[in-house]
Design a protein around this motif. Structure first.
Motif, PDB file in Angstrom:
ATOM      1  N   GLN A  31       0.802  -1.215   0.000  1.00 55.71           N
ATOM      2  CA  GLN A  31       0.000   0.000   0.000  1.00 55.71           C
ATOM      3  C   GLN A  31       0.841   1.274   0.000  1.00 55.71           C
ATOM      4  OE1 GLN A  31      -2.897  -0.133   3.160  1.00 55.71           O
ATOM      5  NE2 GLN A  31      -4.047  -1.818   2.228  1.00 55.71           N
ATOM      6  N   TYR A  32       2.158   1.104  -0.019  1.00 60.98           N
ATOM      7  CA  TYR A  32       3.025   2.276   0.071  1.00 60.98           C
ATOM      8  C   TYR A  32       4.054   2.328  -1.040  1.00 60.98           C
ATOM      9  CZ  TYR A  32       1.230   3.329   4.701  1.00 60.98           C
ATOM     10  OH  TYR A  32       0.423   3.664   5.753  1.00 60.98           O
ATOM     11  N   ALA A  33       4.228   3.525  -1.589  1.00 64.00           N
ATOM     12  CA  ALA A  33       5.375   3.765  -2.439  1.00 64.00           C
ATOM     13  C   ALA A  33       6.625   3.804  -1.568  1.00 64.00           C
ATOM     14  CB  ALA A  33       5.219   5.091  -3.183  1.00 64.00           C
ATOM     15  N   MET A  34       7.721   3.382  -2.134  1.00 69.39           N
ATOM     16  CA  MET A  34       8.980   3.344  -1.400  1.00 69.39           C
ATOM     17  C   MET A  34      10.053   4.075  -2.199  1.00 69.39           C
ATOM     18  SD  MET A  34       8.390   1.619   1.409  1.00 69.39           S
ATOM     19  CE  MET A  34      10.071   1.260   1.954  1.00 69.39           C
ATOM     20  N   GLY A  35      10.986   4.643  -1.478  1.00 70.20           N
ATOM     21  CA  GLY A  35      12.055   5.367  -2.139  1.00 70.20           C
ATOM     22  C   GLY A  35      13.423   4.932  -1.674  1.00 70.20           C
ATOM     23  N   TRP A  36      14.393   5.092  -2.549  1.00 71.36           N
ATOM     24  CA  TRP A  36      15.806   4.943  -2.189  1.00 71.36           C
ATOM     25  C   TRP A  36      16.432   6.336  -2.195  1.00 71.36           C
ATOM     26  CZ3 TRP A  36      18.099   0.796  -0.235  1.00 71.36           C
ATOM     27  CH2 TRP A  36      17.561  -0.468  -0.479  1.00 71.36           C
ATOM     28  N   PHE A  37      17.252   6.578  -1.192  1.00 72.58           N
ATOM     29  CA  PHE A  37      17.971   7.838  -1.050  1.00 72.58           C
ATOM     30  C   PHE A  37      19.423   7.518  -0.728  1.00 72.58           C
ATOM     31  CE2 PHE A  37      14.483  11.027  -0.681  1.00 72.58           C
ATOM     32  CZ  PHE A  37      13.407  10.170  -0.634  1.00 72.58           C
ATOM     33  N   ARG A  38      20.275   8.507  -0.865  1.00 72.85           N
ATOM     34  CA  ARG A  38      21.656   8.316  -0.458  1.00 72.85           C
ATOM     35  C   ARG A  38      22.223   9.621   0.085  1.00 72.85           C
ATOM     36  NH1 ARG A  38      24.792   7.643  -6.316  1.00 72.85           N
ATOM     37  NH2 ARG A  38      24.768   9.870  -6.896  1.00 72.85           N
ATOM     38  N   GLN A  39      23.266   9.461   0.889  1.00 76.52           N
ATOM     39  CA  GLN A  39      23.954  10.629   1.432  1.00 76.52           C
ATOM     40  C   GLN A  39      25.446  10.374   1.393  1.00 76.52           C
ATOM     41  OE1 GLN A  39      22.535  12.064   5.235  1.00 76.52           O
ATOM     42  NE2 GLN A  39      23.430  14.073   4.840  1.00 76.52           N
ATOM     43  N   ALA A  40      26.136  11.169   0.604  1.00 73.83           N
ATOM     44  CA  ALA A  40      27.585  11.077   0.511  1.00 73.83           C
ATOM     45  C   ALA A  40      28.211  11.919   1.623  1.00 73.83           C
ATOM     46  CB  ALA A  40      28.047  11.570  -0.855  1.00 73.83           C
ATOM     47  N   PRO A  41      29.456  11.629   1.973  1.00 70.80           N
ATOM     48  CA  PRO A  41      30.123  12.392   3.029  1.00 70.80           C
ATOM     49  C   PRO A  41      30.122  13.885   2.731  1.00 70.80           C
ATOM     50  CG  PRO A  41      31.402  10.458   2.461  1.00 70.80           C
ATOM     51  CD  PRO A  41      30.308  10.544   1.452  1.00 70.80           C
ATOM     52  N   GLY A  42      29.679  14.683   3.683  1.00 76.46           N
ATOM     53  CA  GLY A  42      29.683  16.126   3.529  1.00 76.46           C
ATOM     54  C   GLY A  42      28.601  16.677   2.625  1.00 76.46           C
ATOM     55  N   LYS A  43      27.686  15.819   2.174  1.00 73.10           N
ATOM     56  CA  LYS A  43      26.627  16.270   1.273  1.00 73.10           C
ATOM     57  C   LYS A  43      25.261  15.989   1.871  1.00 73.10           C
ATOM     58  CE  LYS A  43      29.283  15.861  -2.991  1.00 73.10           C
ATOM     59  NZ  LYS A  43      29.286  15.359  -4.392  1.00 73.10           N
ATOM     60  N   GLY A  44      24.244  16.573   1.271  1.00 68.11           N
ATOM     61  CA  GLY A  44      22.890  16.383   1.758  1.00 68.11           C
ATOM     62  C   GLY A  44      22.261  15.103   1.242  1.00 68.11           C
ATOM     63  N   LEU A  45      21.064  14.846   1.733  1.00 65.78           N
ATOM     64  CA  LEU A  45      20.329  13.659   1.318  1.00 65.78           C
ATOM     65  C   LEU A  45      19.886  13.820  -0.138  1.00 65.78           C
ATOM     66  CD1 LEU A  45      19.219  10.985   2.537  1.00 65.78           C
ATOM     67  CD2 LEU A  45      17.058  12.218   2.905  1.00 65.78           C
ATOM     68  N   GLU A  46      20.070  12.777  -0.926  1.00 71.46           N
ATOM     69  CA  GLU A  46      19.779  12.813  -2.356  1.00 71.46           C
ATOM     70  C   GLU A  46      18.797  11.709  -2.715  1.00 71.46           C
ATOM     71  OE1 GLU A  46      22.441  13.459  -6.348  1.00 71.46           O
ATOM     72  OE2 GLU A  46      23.166  11.960  -4.905  1.00 71.46           O
ATOM     73  N   TRP A  47      17.739  12.065  -3.370  1.00 76.32           N
ATOM     74  CA  TRP A  47      16.749  11.089  -3.833  1.00 76.32           C
ATOM     75  C   TRP A  47      17.303  10.325  -5.025  1.00 76.32           C
ATOM     76  CZ3 TRP A  47      14.008  11.389  -8.620  1.00 76.32           C
ATOM     77  CH2 TRP A  47      13.009  10.421  -8.785  1.00 76.32           C
ATOM     78  N   ILE A  48      17.056   9.012  -5.030  1.00 74.91           N
ATOM     79  CA  ILE A  48      17.511   8.166  -6.123  1.00 74.91           C
ATOM     80  C   ILE A  48      16.326   7.675  -6.953  1.00 74.91           C
ATOM     81  CG2 ILE A  48      18.654   6.013  -6.758  1.00 74.91           C
ATOM     82  CD1 ILE A  48      20.148   6.201  -4.044  1.00 74.91           C
ATOM     83  N   SER A  49      15.338   7.080  -6.276  1.00 72.00           N
ATOM     84  CA  SER A  49      14.249   6.462  -7.016  1.00 72.00           C
ATOM     85  C   SER A  49      13.010   6.321  -6.155  1.00 72.00           C
ATOM     86  CB  SER A  49      14.651   5.080  -7.542  1.00 72.00           C
ATOM     87  OG  SER A  49      14.809   4.179  -6.467  1.00 72.00           O
ATOM     88  N   THR A  50      11.888   6.185  -6.825  1.00 72.17           N
ATOM     89  CA  THR A  50      10.599   5.895  -6.194  1.00 72.17           C
ATOM     90  C   THR A  50       9.939   4.769  -6.965  1.00 72.17           C
ATOM     91  OG1 THR A  50      10.252   8.165  -5.426  1.00 72.17           O
ATOM     92  CG2 THR A  50       8.298   6.800  -5.720  1.00 72.17           C
ATOM     93  N   ILE A  51       9.338   3.843  -6.228  1.00 71.42           N
ATOM     94  CA  ILE A  51       8.568   2.782  -6.859  1.00 71.42           C
ATOM     95  C   ILE A  51       7.186   2.754  -6.220  1.00 71.42           C
ATOM     96  CG2 ILE A  51       9.409   0.980  -5.297  1.00 71.42           C
ATOM     97  CD1 ILE A  51       9.451  -0.885  -7.818  1.00 71.42           C
ATOM     98  N   ASP A  52       6.158   2.488  -7.004  1.00 73.09           N
ATOM     99  CA  ASP A  52       4.797   2.540  -6.469  1.00 73.09           C
ATOM    100  C   ASP A  52       4.507   1.314  -5.609  1.00 73.09           C
ATOM    101  OD1 ASP A  52       2.449   0.965  -8.652  1.00 73.09           O
ATOM    102  OD2 ASP A  52       4.618   0.660  -8.637  1.00 73.09           O
ATOM    103  N   GLY A  53       3.381   1.345  -4.922  1.00 75.54           N
ATOM    104  CA  GLY A  53       3.042   0.293  -3.971  1.00 75.54           C
ATOM    105  C   GLY A  53       3.024  -1.097  -4.594  1.00 75.54           C
ATOM    106  N   PHE A  54       2.497  -1.195  -5.799  1.00 77.71           N
ATOM    107  CA  PHE A  54       2.404  -2.494  -6.459  1.00 77.71           C
ATOM    108  C   PHE A  54       3.729  -2.954  -7.035  1.00 77.71           C
ATOM    109  CE2 PHE A  54      -1.965  -3.177  -5.836  1.00 77.71           C
ATOM    110  CZ  PHE A  54      -2.629  -1.977  -5.991  1.00 77.71           C
TER     111      PHE A  54
END
Length: 120
Positions: A31-54
């Protein structure tokens, strides 16, 4: 209690591949979309991808350039990120997050992250 636990990170050479996993529990995963994020040293949070609930539709940040694929196994309550042709600039802590909507990047739960290091 919602829990997200990532695994699969490690040290890989440039051009190599890794498959990250995110085991989810405590909520109805499909029932939930999910996301992957990453954070490199000294940098902010970065969005990578989103996938829908199904798990049928996914979208990616421009920097992915076709190298990463997100997938979802709703029977196993697990989210995956297949990463190919890795580059040194992909070095970061990668985390999965439960998104409030497929159309937004804000989230309400996240895991502890897994380290990915791309180096010779």
């Amino acid at each position: 209690e919602v829990q997200l636990v990532e695994s699969g990170g490690g040290l890989v050479q440039p051009g190599g591949s890794l498959r990250l996993s995110c085991a989810a529990s405590g909520f109805t995963f499909n029932q939930y979309a999910m996301g992957w994020f990453r954070q490199a040293p000294g940098k902010g949070l970065e969005w990578i991808s989103t996938i829908d609930g199904f798990g049928g539709v996914a979208k990616y940040a421009d920097f992915v350039e076709g190298r990463f694929t997100s997938s979802k196994d709703n029977a196993e309550n697990t989210l995956y990120l297949q990463m190919d042709n890795l580059k040194p600039e992909d070095t970061a802590v990668y985390s999965c997050r439960r998104l409030k909507s497929y159309w937004r990047k804000d989230y309400d739960y996240w895991g502890q992250g897994t380290q990915v290091t791309v180096s010779l």
